[in-house]
Design a protein around this motif. Structure first.
Motif, PDB file in Angstrom:
ATOM      1  N   PRO A 246       0.807  -1.231   0.000  1.00 29.41           N
ATOM      2  CA  PRO A 246       0.000   0.000   0.000  1.00 29.41           C
ATOM      3  C   PRO A 246       0.841   1.282   0.000  1.00 29.41           C
ATOM      4  O   PRO A 246       0.490   2.265  -0.658  1.00 29.41           O
ATOM      5  CB  PRO A 246      -0.812  -0.090   1.293  1.00 29.41           C
ATOM      6  CG  PRO A 246      -0.674  -1.466   1.779  1.00 29.41           C
ATOM      7  CD  PRO A 246       0.559  -2.067   1.182  1.00 29.41           C
ATOM      8  N   ILE A 247       1.954   1.259   0.734  1.00 32.06           N
ATOM      9  CA  ILE A 247       2.803   2.461   0.774  1.00 32.06           C
ATOM     10  C   ILE A 247       3.422   2.687  -0.613  1.00 32.06           C
ATOM     11  O   ILE A 247       3.504   3.826  -1.090  1.00 32.06           O
ATOM     12  CB  ILE A 247       3.933   2.312   1.831  1.00 32.06           C
ATOM     13  CG1 ILE A 247       3.370   1.818   3.166  1.00 32.06           C
ATOM     14  CG2 ILE A 247       4.700   3.602   1.973  1.00 32.06           C
ATOM     15  CD1 ILE A 247       2.657   2.847   3.985  1.00 32.06           C
TER      16      ILE A 247
ATOM     17  N   MET B 160       2.132   1.804  -3.344  1.00 29.97           N
ATOM     18  CA  MET B 160       1.041   2.278  -4.183  1.00 29.97           C
ATOM     19  C   MET B 160       0.902   3.799  -4.092  1.00 29.97           C
ATOM     20  O   MET B 160       0.780   4.492  -5.100  1.00 29.97           O
ATOM     21  CB  MET B 160      -0.266   1.606  -3.787  1.00 29.97           C
ATOM     22  CG  MET B 160      -1.435   2.007  -4.665  1.00 29.97           C
ATOM     23  SD  MET B 160      -3.008   1.785  -3.853  1.00 29.97           S
ATOM     24  CE  MET B 160      -3.005   3.120  -2.689  1.00 29.97           C
ATOM     25  N   THR B 161       0.932   4.332  -2.873  1.00 24.58           N
ATOM     26  CA  THR B 161       0.756   5.778  -2.720  1.00 24.58           C
ATOM     27  C   THR B 161       1.911   6.535  -3.344  1.00 24.58           C
ATOM     28  O   THR B 161       1.713   7.559  -4.001  1.00 24.58           O
ATOM     29  CB  THR B 161       0.641   6.168  -1.235  1.00 24.58           C
ATOM     30  OG1 THR B 161       1.652   5.504  -0.504  1.00 24.58           O
ATOM     31  CG2 THR B 161      -0.697   5.797  -0.667  1.00 24.58           C
TER      32      THR B 161
ATOM     33  N   TYR C 223      -3.050   0.861  -8.788  1.00 23.26           N
ATOM     34  CA  TYR C 223      -4.022   0.316  -7.845  1.00 23.26           C
ATOM     35  C   TYR C 223      -3.387  -0.780  -6.992  1.00 23.26           C
ATOM     36  O   TYR C 223      -2.420  -1.432  -7.403  1.00 23.26           O
ATOM     37  CB  TYR C 223      -5.267  -0.216  -8.579  1.00 23.26           C
ATOM     38  CG  TYR C 223      -4.970  -1.301  -9.596  1.00 23.26           C
ATOM     39  CD1 TYR C 223      -4.575  -0.976 -10.897  1.00 23.26           C
ATOM     40  CD2 TYR C 223      -5.105  -2.644  -9.272  1.00 23.26           C
ATOM     41  CE1 TYR C 223      -4.303  -1.967 -11.822  1.00 23.26           C
ATOM     42  CE2 TYR C 223      -4.838  -3.636 -10.197  1.00 23.26           C
ATOM     43  CZ  TYR C 223      -4.441  -3.294 -11.477  1.00 23.26           C
ATOM     44  OH  TYR C 223      -4.164  -4.279 -12.404  1.00 23.26           O
ATOM     45  N   PHE C 224      -3.974  -0.977  -5.820  1.00 24.79           N
ATOM     46  CA  PHE C 224      -3.493  -1.989  -4.881  1.00 24.79           C
ATOM     47  C   PHE C 224      -4.194  -3.310  -5.180  1.00 24.79           C
ATOM     48  O   PHE C 224      -5.388  -3.338  -5.461  1.00 24.79           O
ATOM     49  CB  PHE C 224      -3.785  -1.529  -3.447  1.00 24.79           C
ATOM     50  CG  PHE C 224      -3.513  -2.562  -2.408  1.00 24.79           C
ATOM     51  CD1 PHE C 224      -4.562  -3.264  -1.814  1.00 24.79           C
ATOM     52  CD2 PHE C 224      -2.222  -2.863  -2.006  1.00 24.79           C
ATOM     53  CE1 PHE C 224      -4.314  -4.221  -0.843  1.00 24.79           C
ATOM     54  CE2 PHE C 224      -1.974  -3.818  -1.045  1.00 24.79           C
ATOM     55  CZ  PHE C 224      -3.015  -4.496  -0.461  1.00 24.79           C
TER      56      PHE C 224
ATOM     57  N   ALA D 146      10.035 -15.670  -5.540  1.00 19.41           N
ATOM     58  CA  ALA D 146       9.770 -16.894  -6.297  1.00 19.41           C
ATOM     59  C   ALA D 146       8.774 -16.718  -7.439  1.00 19.41           C
ATOM     60  O   ALA D 146       8.717 -17.559  -8.330  1.00 19.41           O
ATOM     61  CB  ALA D 146       9.266 -17.980  -5.350  1.00 19.41           C
TER      62      ALA D 146
ATOM     63  N   LEU E  40       9.447 -16.056 -12.191  1.00 22.27           N
ATOM     64  CA  LEU E  40       9.354 -16.869 -13.404  1.00 22.27           C
ATOM     65  C   LEU E  40       7.911 -16.980 -13.875  1.00 22.27           C
ATOM     66  O   LEU E  40       7.634 -16.976 -15.073  1.00 22.27           O
ATOM     67  CB  LEU E  40       9.952 -18.264 -13.151  1.00 22.27           C
ATOM     68  CG  LEU E  40      10.068 -19.169 -14.374  1.00 22.27           C
ATOM     69  CD1 LEU E  40      10.872 -18.495 -15.471  1.00 22.27           C
ATOM     70  CD2 LEU E  40      10.700 -20.500 -14.001  1.00 22.27           C
TER      71      LEU E  40
ATOM     72  N   GLU F  33       6.938 -15.791 -17.564  1.00 20.58           N
ATOM     73  CA  GLU F  33       6.422 -16.811 -18.502  1.00 20.58           C
ATOM     74  C   GLU F  33       5.050 -16.422 -19.027  1.00 20.58           C
ATOM     75  O   GLU F  33       4.768 -16.569 -20.218  1.00 20.58           O
ATOM     76  CB  GLU F  33       6.309 -18.153 -17.784  1.00 20.58           C
ATOM     77  CG  GLU F  33       7.540 -18.991 -17.879  1.00 20.58           C
ATOM     78  CD  GLU F  33       7.263 -20.454 -17.645  1.00 20.58           C
ATOM     79  OE1 GLU F  33       6.118 -20.825 -17.336  1.00 20.58           O
ATOM     80  OE2 GLU F  33       8.206 -21.229 -17.760  1.00 20.58           O
TER      81      GLU F  33
ATOM     82  N   LEU G 264      17.401 -13.407 -11.013  1.00 25.01           N
ATOM     83  CA  LEU G 264      17.941 -12.920 -12.291  1.00 25.01           C
ATOM     84  C   LEU G 264      17.951 -13.992 -13.382  1.00 25.01           C
ATOM     85  O   LEU G 264      17.608 -13.686 -14.527  1.00 25.01           O
ATOM     86  CB  LEU G 264      19.353 -12.354 -12.077  1.00 25.01           C
ATOM     87  CG  LEU G 264      19.381 -10.932 -11.516  1.00 25.01           C
ATOM     88  CD1 LEU G 264      20.770 -10.571 -11.036  1.00 25.01           C
ATOM     89  CD2 LEU G 264      18.915  -9.924 -12.559  1.00 25.01           C
TER      90      LEU G 264
ATOM     91  N   ILE H  54      20.712  -6.152 -14.750  1.00 26.28           N
ATOM     92  CA  ILE H  54      21.238  -7.109 -13.786  1.00 26.28           C
ATOM     93  C   ILE H  54      21.729  -6.370 -12.548  1.00 26.28           C
ATOM     94  O   ILE H  54      22.651  -5.563 -12.627  1.00 26.28           O
ATOM     95  CB  ILE H  54      22.410  -7.909 -14.396  1.00 26.28           C
ATOM     96  CG1 ILE H  54      21.921  -8.673 -15.627  1.00 26.28           C
ATOM     97  CG2 ILE H  54      23.000  -8.860 -13.375  1.00 26.28           C
ATOM     98  CD1 ILE H  54      23.029  -9.306 -16.419  1.00 26.28           C
TER      99      ILE H  54
ATOM    100  N   GLU I 196      23.079  -4.284 -10.071  1.00 24.20           N
ATOM    101  CA  GLU I 196      23.418  -2.881  -9.903  1.00 24.20           C
ATOM    102  C   GLU I 196      23.017  -2.026 -11.103  1.00 24.20           C
ATOM    103  O   GLU I 196      22.942  -0.796 -10.972  1.00 24.20           O
ATOM    104  CB  GLU I 196      24.920  -2.754  -9.665  1.00 24.20           C
ATOM    105  CG  GLU I 196      25.263  -1.632  -8.716  1.00 24.20           C
ATOM    106  CD  GLU I 196      26.698  -1.209  -8.846  1.00 24.20           C
ATOM    107  OE1 GLU I 196      27.515  -2.072  -9.196  1.00 24.20           O
ATOM    108  OE2 GLU I 196      26.994  -0.028  -8.607  1.00 24.20           O
ATOM    109  N   GLU I 197      22.778  -2.645 -12.238  1.00 26.10           N
ATOM    110  CA  GLU I 197      22.324  -1.872 -13.407  1.00 26.10           C
ATOM    111  C   GLU I 197      20.979  -1.209 -13.124  1.00 26.10           C
ATOM    112  O   GLU I 197      20.667  -0.166 -13.687  1.00 26.10           O
ATOM    113  CB  GLU I 197      22.215  -2.775 -14.631  1.00 26.10           C
ATOM    114  CG  GLU I 197      23.563  -3.154 -15.227  1.00 26.10           C
ATOM    115  CD  GLU I 197      23.421  -3.963 -16.497  1.00 26.10           C
ATOM    116  OE1 GLU I 197      22.434  -4.715 -16.626  1.00 26.10           O
ATOM    117  OE2 GLU I 197      24.298  -3.836 -17.357  1.00 26.10           O
TER     118      GLU I 197
ATOM    119  N   ALA J 150      21.901   1.898 -11.367  1.00 26.65           N
ATOM    120  CA  ALA J 150      22.541   2.786 -12.336  1.00 26.65           C
ATOM    121  C   ALA J 150      21.496   3.387 -13.271  1.00 26.65           C
ATOM    122  O   ALA J 150      21.594   4.556 -13.652  1.00 26.65           O
ATOM    123  CB  ALA J 150      23.590   2.021 -13.137  1.00 26.65           C
TER     124      ALA J 150
END
Lengths: 317, 451, 214
Positions: free
Chosen positions: B294-295, B297-298, B323-324, B356, B359, B363, B382, B394, B396-397, B400
């Motif tokens: 929710p935070i 979202m705001t 939206y939440f 988790a 994927l 997909e 990743l 990936i 740190e990108e 960046a």
């Protein structure tokens, strides 16, 4: 019986069912390969069925493979094996029932190894759900297989303590401030296990079994690196790659997933004949695991071949 | 206002800390028995304050007995004794009484305990009268050191006072505990804390260097210096992806991840969302932003609203863009998957903290035929994004990218400082390789952090 | 006494949160209910922090910081709460800075100090004792080279201050290859993890439900 040696895994086929299931899987893969060469699509559900069969068949008709411990597992095993008599080892059960199929065999193997060597074992958990799994190990492994071991003298159960890294921050300097008693309310000072232990720095080895947060990373950060206690880990397969940077400097050894559990169990069975008939779920699971992996690899190869053939056909058109 | 003051007063006056219970310690040591010849005692026993600690600890070192693990009178262990004033037994009995006491009796006992503790340094000065030797630990044969570690908690039986004279002796003990040889007594030695832990000098140097670099580059960025950040393939693809969605007349789905507003990955994602929202406003494409937190979202609503304002299209903004959904992991994924399969977005963007469900999301997006751009700092996720998405930022990108797009001085400055730190690591690794090959242990030891 | 106090405080704070949520639910949307609930939890966290500082610290300095934190509730004096918050944030950052810099930086950097030639005894010895086993010298040397080059090239890939061209670009490409191989291994590990969970479930079906296996 099909028997293969000289570095290739020794496949033990105990009955016709195993042979049939292997033939079916092999035949099915061949059929898929031929279909893909003809550029015909294979339904996703066929793939799911194959995976199911590849896992179910070795469960029903057990196929076992010989496991040889890789250096990352062997180092931890050798460390546990070489500790002096009466060493104090802490095993932390930092996992939940979701991870238990992978990591509980490791925890049980560590427990067996430490108890057979006569070490004093301290059990604890940083996860609320870990305590129940700890109790399972105590009932099945400690009390079941080592009835001569006495609680308070040979091992102790500290139970679960809330606070995640906060718990580690305290026990690294003073155990009793966080755990004045064990899980049964017995003061630590009255137990022989805690004789001479004031903090984690007085331990000879710490093994964390788990895979989430708090887990092995927190143990290394807050305890291992701070008081230079040797550390080992047994983790779920998903988390293992992230912990490889800690090996070998900060972690003596690392058991990753069911493979790691199977390797440790096989070393244990090799060194101690009393464990020859003990249930080894890690070794048992490697049969379906290996077959499923072979099927997945076959699909990847077939998929890639089919992709390149399809591209060549497109270019010809 | 009055009510608030009353509440504050109530809480302030309400509660006070109380301490709790204690334990005991061991009995005095045994005397020596002359039956068969005792082993040779340890020699060169020294005691000094333990280094690099907060005090309350003394380190003992000695030369092993010549009968250590060998010879006729084989020494199997060493017992360490500390001289303790007799009045410590009275102190211990006060501590034991505290366990069962309550109310004013407990208060009185605590006062007496604290008075007794205050007498400890003075009592040690009465050595060797008014006290005796108490066994404090054991070392195995082959061990030539022992650390007598106490605690700073005055209420604990393991309390070891700083700036107090301590005396020690070490007994070489054979298989028969009665056959032993005491060493010379060593002392007085006092324990005290060190202000600076010299074992952590490498960390201190690293903190200084990295901190100074960060301050330097942030200052430069604030002064308007041009700090170069190389272009990132994933971010360059964002504009093309938005253009694709506009041409196809399909919406863009932006997923902020499952992190909280305090996670760095989510914060970086807000910056990228701002950029995407601005482009979306300019091209008048539909944007869908389902949120897990929710935070988040705001904050996302404010970001998108500001972006639309920036693009000169404030009227095109409406509440339902952001939206939440739910704070249950897989329920959230189920909802987003449903949105993907119904709305069939042309572009999916996954930027932030994922677990988790990564994927499953990627997909389903691939099934829906969307072009997918992902970015996460969760190393475990990743591989899934790389396999299923067209472009992946990936680790740190992602940070960046937010510095590249936002151009905020703090982000740019810290990115630059990190780059210099990486350059330092490369140089150090090369030097370390040489050092390890040529056995320059001095260089290697520079990086070892003890305690 | 302390435990009873803490429990009583937790009950009171919990009731506070509920009362605020109930009051606000009558005129705000479901979305804002979460936001308001979140904000009220923040207030309660402040209160808890302030009160715990009284309970656990005999040092009057900490009690004073706790009072300053309580000033968050005041409209005019609310700015005072920023000082103890800065103290908390600074302490946490400082402690974590040292911890992570030590374990995740210094120790990792020193772990890359590996010798190019492991236990080198000369070319003759190397050829006569050539071995492809994991404990052999050849494998150890290759492993060290891979660690060194992989770390350097991987770091170069994440270098953002220079464009990836020429030698730098080539090293960056090696770096991304190393990263992709790592991610592939990670993917494989995850597949193994998922398959083992499937094995667990199917074992449960066959053993505990169907009874086909013991």
């Amino acid at each position: 019986m099909l028997d293969v040696t000289f570095g290739i895994p020794l496949v033990v086929l105990s009955d016709v069912g195993q042979a049939i299931s292997l033939l079916l899987i092999g035949g099915g893969l061949l059929w898929i390969f031929i279909r893909s060469l003809k550029a015909k699509e294979v339904d996703r559900r066929v793939v799911f069925l194959f995976i199911f069969f590849a896992v179910a068949a070795p469960i029903l008709f057990p196929i076992t493979f010989q496991e040889k411990a890789t250096p990352i597992v062997k180092k931890l095993f050798d460390k546990v094996e070489s500790l002096p008599a009466g060493s104090k080892v802490l095993i932390a059960f930092d996992f939940d029932p979701a991870m238990a199929p992978e990591v509980q065999p490791m925890a049980n193997a560590f427990t067996r190894h430490c108890l057979v060597k006569g070490y004093k074992v301290i059990f604890m958990s940083l996860w609320a759900t870990g305590q129940a799994l700890l109790t399972q190990t105590l009932e099945r492994v400690v009390k079941g297989e080592f009835p001569e071991k006495q609680e308070g003298v040979d091992y102790i159960n500290l139970g679960y303590k809330a606070g995640n890294e906060g718990v580690l921050n305290v026990i690294v300097t003073n155990f009793r401030m966080m755990f004045p008693t064990d899980v049964n309310g017995v003061p630590l000072d009255s137990t022989a296990v805690f004789d001479g232990i004031k903090s984690c720095g007085d331990l000879d080895l710490i093994i964390s079994v788990g895979g989430g947060k708090p887990g092995i990373k927190e143990w290394v950060l807050f305890v291992g690196d701070r008081v230079n206690v040797p550390m080992g880990a047994g983790v779920a397969a998903v988390v293992a790659p992230q912990l490889y940077p800690y090996y070998p400097k900060q972690l003596l050894g690392l058991l990753g997933g069911v493979k790691g559990a199977a390797e440790y169990e096989s070393e244990l069975v090799k060194h101690y004949s009393r464990f020859e008939h003990t249930d080894t779920p890690g070794l048992r699971m490697m049969g379906p695991q290996t077959l499923a992996h072979v099927v997945i690899m076959a699909f990847i190869v077939i998929g890639n071949i089919s992709y390149f053939i399809g591209r060549r056909r497109e270019r010809r058109r | 206002m009055k009510c608030k003051s009353l509440v504050i007063l109530l809480f302030v006056c309400g509660f006070f800390a109380l301490a709790a219970a204690e334990e005991g310690s061991g009995p005095p040591d045994s005397t020596h028995v002359d039956s068969i010849p005792p082993p040779t005692p340890v020699s060169m026993l020294t005691a000094r304050d333990s280094e690099n600690d907060h005090g309350h600890s003394v380190t003992l070192m000695w030369e092993l007995s010549t009968d250590d693990g060998a010879g006729q009178n084989s020494v199997l262990s060493y017992e360490i004794f500390r001289w303790v004033p007799f009045f410590m037994d009275t102190l211990q009995s006060i501590r034991d009484s505290l366990a069962g006491a309550e109310g004013t009796i407990a208060e009185q006992l605590r006062k007496r305990r604290d008075q007794a503790i205050a007498m400890i340094p003075g009592a040690h000065k009465s050595y060797p009268e008014q006290g005796g030797w108490r066994k404090i630990g054991t070392a195995l044969s082959g061990q030539s050191s022992y650390e007598d570690v106490g605690v700073k908690d005055r209420g604990s039986p393991d309390y070891m006072a700083d700036h107090t004279d301590y005396y020690y002796l070490v007994d070489a003990v054979t298989a028969d505990p009665a056959i032993r040889a005491p060493s010379e007594i060593v002392g007085p030695v006092q324990s005290f804390g060190q202000f600076f832990n010299t074992g952590r000098i490498p960390v201190f140097v690293a903190v200084l260097v990295f901190g100074l670099l960060t301050i330097l580059f942030v200052t430069r960025a604030r002064r308007g210096a041009e700090l170069y950040v190389r272009p990132l393939a994933g971010i360059e693809a964002v504009d093309d992806a938005i253009g694709r969605a506009t041409e196809m007349g399909k919406p863009i789905l932006y997923v902020l991840g499952l992190g909280s507003a305090a996670d760095i990955g989510t914060i970086a994602s807000f910056t990228i969302l701002g950029r995407v929202a601005k482009r979306v406003a300019e091209y008048q494409t539909k944007l869908i932003v389902p949120c897990y937190d929710p935070i988040v979202m705001t904050v996302a609503q404010e970001t998108v609203k500001a972006a639309f304002l920036d693009a000169g299209r404030p009227d095109d903004y409406y509440e339902d863009i952001v939206y939440f959904v739910t704070q249950s992991q897989f329920a959230y994924v189920a909802a987003v998957n449903g949105t993907m399969l119904r709305e069939l977005p042309a572009t999916n963007m996954y930027m932030g903290v994922f677990f988790a469900e990564s994927l499953i999301l990627a997909e389903t997006g691939a099934l829906a035929g969307s072009i997918q751009i992902a970015g996460t700092d969760q190393v475990a996720q990743l591989p899934f994004f790389i396999v299923a998405c067209d472009y992946t930022l990936i680790g740190e990108e992602l940070y960046a990218a937010s510095a590249y797009l936002g151009r905020e001085p703090i982000l740019l400055g810290s990115l630059k400082a990190q780059d210099y730190a990486k350059a330092a690591v490369i140089i150090l690794a090369a030097l370390g390789l040489l050092a390890a090959s040529l056995n320059w242990t001095a260089f290697i030891n520079l990086f070892s952090v003890t305690s | 006494m302390r435990r009873t106090t803490i429990i009583a405080m937790a009950v009171v704070l919990g009731l506070f949160i509920l009362s605020w949520i109930l009051r606000s639910a009558s005129y705000v949307t479901v979305q804002e209910h979460y936001l308001i609930g979140g904000l009220k939890v923040t207030f309660s966290a402040f209160l808890t922090l302030a009160i715990l500082s009284f309970l656990y610290k005999d040092n009057p300095f900490y009690k004073f910081l706790g009072i300053m934190l309580l000033m968050r509730l005041s409209r005019n004096r609310g700015w005072l709460a920023r000082w103890p918050l800065a103290f908390i944030v600074g302490t946490t950052a400082g402690l974590n800075f040292v911890r992570y810099l030590r374990s995740d930086f210094m120790e990792q950097v020193s772990a890359t100090f590996v010798p190019l030639f492991v236990d080198w005894k000369g070319v003759g010895y190397f050829i006569s004792h050539f071995s492809l086993s994991a404990s052999g010298q050849f494998v150890a040397i290759v492993a060290n080279w891979v660690i060194f080059l992989g770390v350097i090239c991987g770091i170069i890939y994440f270098f953002f201050s220079k464009e990836h061209k020429g030698v730098f670009g080539a090293a960056s490409r090696v770096g991304i290859w190393v990263l992709m191989i790592t991610f592939g291994a990670s993917f494989g590990y995850t597949v193994m993890g998922r398959i083992s969970l499937l094995v667990g479930r199917i074992t449960f079906l066959f053993r505990d439900w169907l009874g086909w296996i013991s």
